[in-house]
Design a protein around this motif. Sequence first.
Motif, PDB file in Angstrom:
ATOM      1  N   TYR A  25      25.448  68.643  67.649  1.00 55.60           N
ATOM      2  CA  TYR A  25      23.983  69.009  68.044  1.00 55.60           C
ATOM      3  C   TYR A  25      23.724  68.204  68.722  1.00 55.60           C
ATOM      4  O   TYR A  25      23.731  67.387  69.354  1.00 55.60           O
ATOM      5  CB  TYR A  25      22.656  69.389  67.160  1.00 55.60           C
ATOM      6  N   GLY A  33      18.731  73.291  64.939  1.00 57.55           N
ATOM      7  CA  GLY A  33      17.497  72.585  64.262  1.00 57.55           C
ATOM      8  C   GLY A  33      17.348  73.932  62.751  1.00 57.55           C
ATOM      9  O   GLY A  33      17.669  72.777  61.723  1.00 57.55           O
ATOM     10  N   VAL A  34      17.678  75.124  63.215  1.00 52.23           N
ATOM     11  CA  VAL A  34      18.180  76.160  61.467  1.00 52.23           C
ATOM     12  C   VAL A  34      19.429  75.441  60.957  1.00 52.23           C
ATOM     13  O   VAL A  34      19.522  75.792  60.046  1.00 52.23           O
ATOM     14  CB  VAL A  34      17.995  77.192  62.606  1.00 52.23           C
ATOM     15  N   GLU A  36      21.326  73.049  61.063  1.00 56.16           N
ATOM     16  CA  GLU A  36      21.358  71.406  60.043  1.00 56.16           C
ATOM     17  C   GLU A  36      20.740  71.897  59.095  1.00 56.16           C
ATOM     18  O   GLU A  36      20.660  70.949  57.946  1.00 56.16           O
ATOM     19  CB  GLU A  36      20.615  70.301  60.667  1.00 56.16           C
ATOM     20  N   LYS A  37      19.202  72.099  58.823  1.00 59.93           N
ATOM     21  CA  LYS A  37      18.224  72.908  57.664  1.00 59.93           C
ATOM     22  C   LYS A  37      19.138  73.694  56.586  1.00 59.93           C
ATOM     23  O   LYS A  37      19.145  73.542  55.314  1.00 59.93           O
ATOM     24  CB  LYS A  37      17.131  73.721  57.895  1.00 59.93           C
ATOM     25  N   MET A  38      20.617  74.801  57.278  1.00 57.56           N
ATOM     26  CA  MET A  38      21.010  75.153  56.209  1.00 57.56           C
ATOM     27  C   MET A  38      22.225  74.438  55.902  1.00 57.56           C
ATOM     28  O   MET A  38      22.829  74.681  54.549  1.00 57.56           O
ATOM     29  CB  MET A  38      22.136  76.635  56.971  1.00 57.56           C
ATOM     30  N   GLY A  40      21.568  70.940  54.831  1.00 55.45           N
ATOM     31  CA  GLY A  40      20.964  70.519  54.150  1.00 55.45           C
ATOM     32  C   GLY A  40      21.319  70.755  53.154  1.00 55.45           C
ATOM     33  O   GLY A  40      21.245  70.822  51.830  1.00 55.45           O
ATOM     34  N   VAL A  41      21.024  72.223  52.526  1.00 54.43           N
ATOM     35  CA  VAL A  41      20.933  73.099  51.188  1.00 54.43           C
ATOM     36  C   VAL A  41      21.914  72.982  50.736  1.00 54.43           C
ATOM     37  O   VAL A  41      22.114  72.821  49.508  1.00 54.43           O
ATOM     38  CB  VAL A  41      19.904  74.562  51.781  1.00 54.43           C
ATOM     39  N   VAL A  92      23.638  80.731  55.075  1.00 54.46           N
ATOM     40  CA  VAL A  92      23.635  79.638  53.990  1.00 54.46           C
ATOM     41  C   VAL A  92      24.842  80.096  52.794  1.00 54.46           C
ATOM     42  O   VAL A  92      26.532  79.022  53.061  1.00 54.46           O
ATOM     43  CB  VAL A  92      22.807  79.255  53.082  1.00 54.46           C
TER      44      VAL A  92
END
Length: 105
Positions: A25, A33-34, A36-38, A40-41, A92
């Motif tokens: 990244y 950022g989006v 990375e959030k996915m 993270g889930v 996800v």
Amino acid sequence: MIETDSGAIRERGKDTDAAFAVYFYTPMCGTCGVAEKMLGVIEAATSALPLYKCDINFAPDLAREWRIESVPCLMLIEQGACSRKVYAMRSVPDLYDVLKPLMTK
């Protein structure tokens, strides 16, 4: 996700039994950022996921060697080599399906 650098990725890749994923990244990339959030889930849902992240700005040698074309980029490393590159992080469930093989190794 564990923040790492190119040296650590190369070291980990020398273990031919290792199977892991590296998320490349840049800090100023909104799509990164989006993604990375996915990731993270997914990481929160399973403890068996060997997932690392690396700021591509600090790993230009890997970017050239592994021909990373853009970020975000998720690389799956198996048997010491790249087995798959994913640039489109759609959802996800889609990412989970991509990473699922690494969870069983």
